[in-house]
Design a protein around this motif. Structure first.
Motif, PDB file in Angstrom:
ATOM      1  N   LEU A 131       0.906  -1.361  -0.018  1.00  0.00           N
ATOM      2  CA  LEU A 131      -0.075   0.119  -0.044  1.00  0.00           C
ATOM      3  C   LEU A 131       0.681   1.367  -0.034  1.00  0.00           C
ATOM      4  O   LEU A 131       2.045   1.473   0.715  1.00  0.00           O
ATOM      5  CB  LEU A 131      -0.905   0.048   1.405  1.00  0.00           C
ATOM      6  N   ASN A 132       0.311   2.258  -0.889  1.00  0.00           N
ATOM      7  CA  ASN A 132       0.947   3.282  -0.840  1.00  0.00           C
ATOM      8  C   ASN A 132      -0.059   4.701  -1.416  1.00  0.00           C
ATOM      9  O   ASN A 132      -1.088   4.125  -1.522  1.00  0.00           O
ATOM     10  CB  ASN A 132       2.334   3.547  -1.610  1.00  0.00           C
ATOM     11  N   ASP A 133       0.263   5.760  -1.251  1.00  0.00           N
ATOM     12  CA  ASP A 133      -0.932   6.767  -1.405  1.00  0.00           C
ATOM     13  C   ASP A 133      -1.227   6.709  -2.930  1.00  0.00           C
ATOM     14  O   ASP A 133      -2.373   7.306  -3.105  1.00  0.00           O
ATOM     15  CB  ASP A 133      -0.452   8.527  -1.021  1.00  0.00           C
ATOM     16  N   HIS A 134      -0.369   6.302  -3.868  1.00  0.00           N
ATOM     17  CA  HIS A 134      -0.671   6.512  -5.433  1.00  0.00           C
ATOM     18  C   HIS A 134      -2.004   5.264  -5.587  1.00  0.00           C
ATOM     19  O   HIS A 134      -2.840   5.613  -6.338  1.00  0.00           O
ATOM     20  CB  HIS A 134       0.539   5.860  -6.106  1.00  0.00           C
ATOM     21  N   VAL A 136      -3.957   3.834  -3.179  1.00  0.00           N
ATOM     22  CA  VAL A 136      -5.136   3.923  -2.352  1.00  0.00           C
ATOM     23  C   VAL A 136      -5.748   5.326  -2.782  1.00  0.00           C
ATOM     24  O   VAL A 136      -7.284   5.416  -2.662  1.00  0.00           O
ATOM     25  CB  VAL A 136      -4.736   3.989  -0.764  1.00  0.00           C
ATOM     26  N   ILE A 252       4.372   0.974  -9.298  1.00  0.00           N
ATOM     27  CA  ILE A 252       3.221   1.527  -9.372  1.00  0.00           C
ATOM     28  C   ILE A 252       2.606   1.540 -10.923  1.00  0.00           C
ATOM     29  O   ILE A 252       2.248   2.653 -11.481  1.00  0.00           O
ATOM     30  CB  ILE A 252       2.947   3.131  -8.953  1.00  0.00           C
TER      31      ILE A 252
ATOM     32  N   MET B   1       0.445   6.018   5.806  1.00  0.00           N
ATOM     33  CA  MET B   1       0.350   6.001   4.499  1.00  0.00           C
ATOM     34  C   MET B   1       1.497   6.666   3.917  1.00  0.00           C
ATOM     35  O   MET B   1       2.273   7.319   4.568  1.00  0.00           O
ATOM     36  CB  MET B   1      -0.841   6.945   3.913  1.00  0.00           C
ATOM     37  N   LYS B   2       1.978   6.481   2.587  1.00  0.00           N
ATOM     38  CA  LYS B   2       3.224   6.993   2.031  1.00  0.00           C
ATOM     39  C   LYS B   2       3.388   6.888   0.777  1.00  0.00           C
ATOM     40  O   LYS B   2       2.471   6.411   0.016  1.00  0.00           O
ATOM     41  CB  LYS B   2       4.229   5.915   2.626  1.00  0.00           C
ATOM     42  N   GLY B   3       4.355   7.656   0.083  1.00  0.00           N
ATOM     43  CA  GLY B   3       4.447   7.666  -1.242  1.00  0.00           C
ATOM     44  C   GLY B   3       5.635   6.678  -1.457  1.00  0.00           C
ATOM     45  O   GLY B   3       5.779   5.538  -0.932  1.00  0.00           O
ATOM     46  N   VAL B   4       6.172   6.738  -2.898  1.00  0.00           N
ATOM     47  CA  VAL B   4       6.985   5.554  -3.122  1.00  0.00           C
ATOM     48  C   VAL B   4       8.264   6.344  -3.650  1.00  0.00           C
ATOM     49  O   VAL B   4       8.337   7.278  -4.414  1.00  0.00           O
ATOM     50  CB  VAL B   4       6.353   4.952  -4.327  1.00  0.00           C
ATOM     51  N   ASP B   7       9.518  10.634  -4.295  1.00  0.00           N
ATOM     52  CA  ASP B   7       8.256  11.175  -4.757  1.00  0.00           C
ATOM     53  C   ASP B   7       7.833  12.372  -4.132  1.00  0.00           C
ATOM     54  O   ASP B   7       6.578  12.987  -4.380  1.00  0.00           O
ATOM     55  CB  ASP B   7       7.327  10.270  -5.437  1.00  0.00           C
TER      56      ASP B   7
END
Ligand SMILES: [Zn+2]
Lengths: 387, 146
Positions: A131-134, A136, A252, B1-4, B7
């Motif tokens: 899971l990551n913000d992209h 979800v 992603i 929650m997080k980015g990748v 980024d």
């Protein structure tokens, strides 16, 4: 795995305990111990002599905690394949073989255990790994949704007909209906129910998805030489490959060969190292989390391609006995049961021993195609001890 | 929650309603996900350039089952992979406005930045509209425009 290592390590024993999701009679560690003891009894092997363990998919059962129950004298190897999904399942056999061939351990258990009461929903755990913000932010929180995006590309852009997933699911349930240990024992797939099942995430309806079970599976690996002195005939590990190539991974949804299952480079390595080709494979245990990913896996491994997939993936070709390439002779993740795929290598061993509920006459080689579409994937070939 | 990866500049730009993506300052390689170090040439310098929120549908999936996504999406909703225009094939994720019954791979879309509430945290996200389909674009009623 190089030529010198091929066939040097074998599966000597198997154990599988499967229950309805949420229905395990013991906590996860307890059913795992049972499965390991089953594997030892199957092989005629003293559990106290196990000195190595390998798992995959973020299993929670650290091997050192199993020692008191097994009577382990010395723990010499414990490792886990990276990755939250089933992509690492075949790679686990590669790690076990590496441990044995290099002399770091002598008797290694490959295992996976899951009970909802301990580890929660497997699909949720797999997703937490990614899971990551992209994702979800796009409403994507389940493996079914990510796999649906890739499947849609396969169906719509590459024009793979939807009929192929129906053929694969039908064959899985056909095998499951004849397997007394399968969750679908005695029940063939009702095609109307498949076609009109509720949508989960388009293009997947209910029966395009594997549904989780509680349970544990364990396979005992030792040197082939040692396995020859045990109870059951050795099932040799002929080759194993895992990983990802550039342009595939945790990107992603920017993977280059997006509609694939990620196996092409891994499968190429497997064929090259073993000198075998798809035509040399007698039976396949295909990890299918979702129907379309099973198809993509068959394509990646070179059994068929986008042009001829509909001619190849036909019910009559996929069933035992007599099909050109029997697939998932236990019923597979769809119809036997889904303990994060650990039933698939166990069935590989059974079918090569001649113990499958759906026997394949004279089967000498079985491909285990691991979890498709994961950032890293793995495949292995098992064979009978005929040399 | 997080980015990748590296980024953070993407999220800062998106929070301001803009789309920015990175390219290697030394060799020009278009990276996504964002990297700290260019694996092609070894440079540690990335420059972030702006892109229009427009592109084509690369793939899509319509979710009917309640998996526990943000309530703002309702059910069903369509998640999309969009190939951004003039961005060396880089793809971004988002949702499409409305049920988008006619959606097909290759459809042209334009986007906006919305705010999505996830576990009591507001994160910026992309909402896409099918071009030349005003009924679809008007169907958007979930997610506040930033
Ligand atoms: Zn560079």
């Amino acid at each position: 795995m190089n030529r010198a290592s091929q066939g040097k390590v074998s599966v000597a024993g198997i154990g599988l305990r499967q229950y309805k999701r949420g229905g395990a009679p013991l906590p996860e560690q307890g059913i795992l111990i049972r499965a390991i003891i089953d594997a030892c009894e199957d092989a005629g092997f003293n559990p106290a002599d196990i000195d190595g363990f390998v798992s995959y998919g973020d299993d929670k059962n650290e091997p050192v905690r199993l020692m008191p129950d097994l009577g382990t004298k010395e723990l010499r190897w414990n490792s886990q394949v990276w990755g939250g999904g089933g992509g690492g399942i075949a790679a686990a056999f590669g790690q076990a073989a590496a441990a044995i061939i290099s002399g770091q351990a002598n008797a290694v258990i490959v295992f996976r255990a899951l009970a909802q009461g301990n580890s929660g929903r497997m699909s949720a755990a797999v997703m937490r790994h990614h899971l990551n913000d992209h994702i979800v932010g796009a409403g994507l929180i389940a493996p079914a949704q990510i796999c649906a995006l890739r499947a849609q590309r396969m169906f719509e852009y590459y024009q793979v007909p939807h009929s192929v997933t129906e053929e694969l699911v039908k064959a899985s349930y056909y095998h499951g209906s004849k397997n007394p240990e399968a969750s679908s024992f005695g029940k063939e797939l009702d095609i109307e129910a498949y076609r009109t099942g509720r949508w989960v995430t388009e293009p997947f309806r209910l029966f395009d998805c594997s549904r989780e079970n509680d349970g544990a599976g364990a396979l005992l690996l030792v040197s082939t030489e040692r396995a020859r002195d045990l109870k059951k005939p050795p099932i040799r590990l002929l080759g194993v490959a895992n990983g990802a190539s550039q342009g595939w991974g945790d990107l992603i949804e920017n993977d280059t060969d997006y509609a694939s299952a990620g196996f092409k480079p891994v499968a190429d390595r497997l064929w090259e190292q073993t000198g075998l080709q798809p035509k040399d494979i007698d039976v396949v245990q295909l990890y299918e989390n979702f129907s379309a990913q099973g198809i993509a896996s068959l394509i990646d491994h070179g059994f068929c391609n986008y042009e001829n997939v509909a001619e190849f993936v036909k019910f009559e070709n996929l069933i035992a006995d007599g099909g050109k390439l029997p697939v998932n002779t236990s019923g597979g993740n769809f119809a036997q049961g889904f303990i994060h795929g650990v039933g698939t290598p166990i069935e590989a061993v059974r079918v090569l021993r001649g113990e499958s509920a759906n026997p394949v006459t004279n089967a000498k080689t079985c491909l285990l195609a691991g979890g498709p579409g994961a950032p890293t994937v793995s495949s292995a070939i098992f064979g009978v001890d005929d040399r | 929650m997080k980015g990748v990866g590296a980024d953070e500049p993407y999220w800062l730009a998106l929070s301001a309603g803009q789309l920015k993506l990175p390219e290697c300052s030394a060799c020009g390689k278009a990276h996504w996900p964002a990297v700290w170090r260019c694996g092609e040439c070894g440079s540690w310098e990335q420059q972030w350039t702006s892109f229009e929120l427009s592109g084509t549908i690369f793939s899509w999936a319509r979710t009917w089952h309640e998996f526990g996504a943000s309530k703002e999406f309702g059910l069903p909703y369509v998640s999309v992979v969009v190939e951004i225009d003039n961005a060396d094939g880089r793809r971004l994720l988002g949702t499409i406005a409305g049920n988008a019954e006619s959606i097909r791979i290759g459809d042209r879309v334009h986007g906006e930045v919305i705010s999505v509430n996830i576990e009591d945290e507001n994160i910026p996200a992309l909402r896409w509209y099918l071009d030349g389909n005003s009924s679809t674009s008007k169907a958007s009623n979930s997610g506040a425009t930033l």
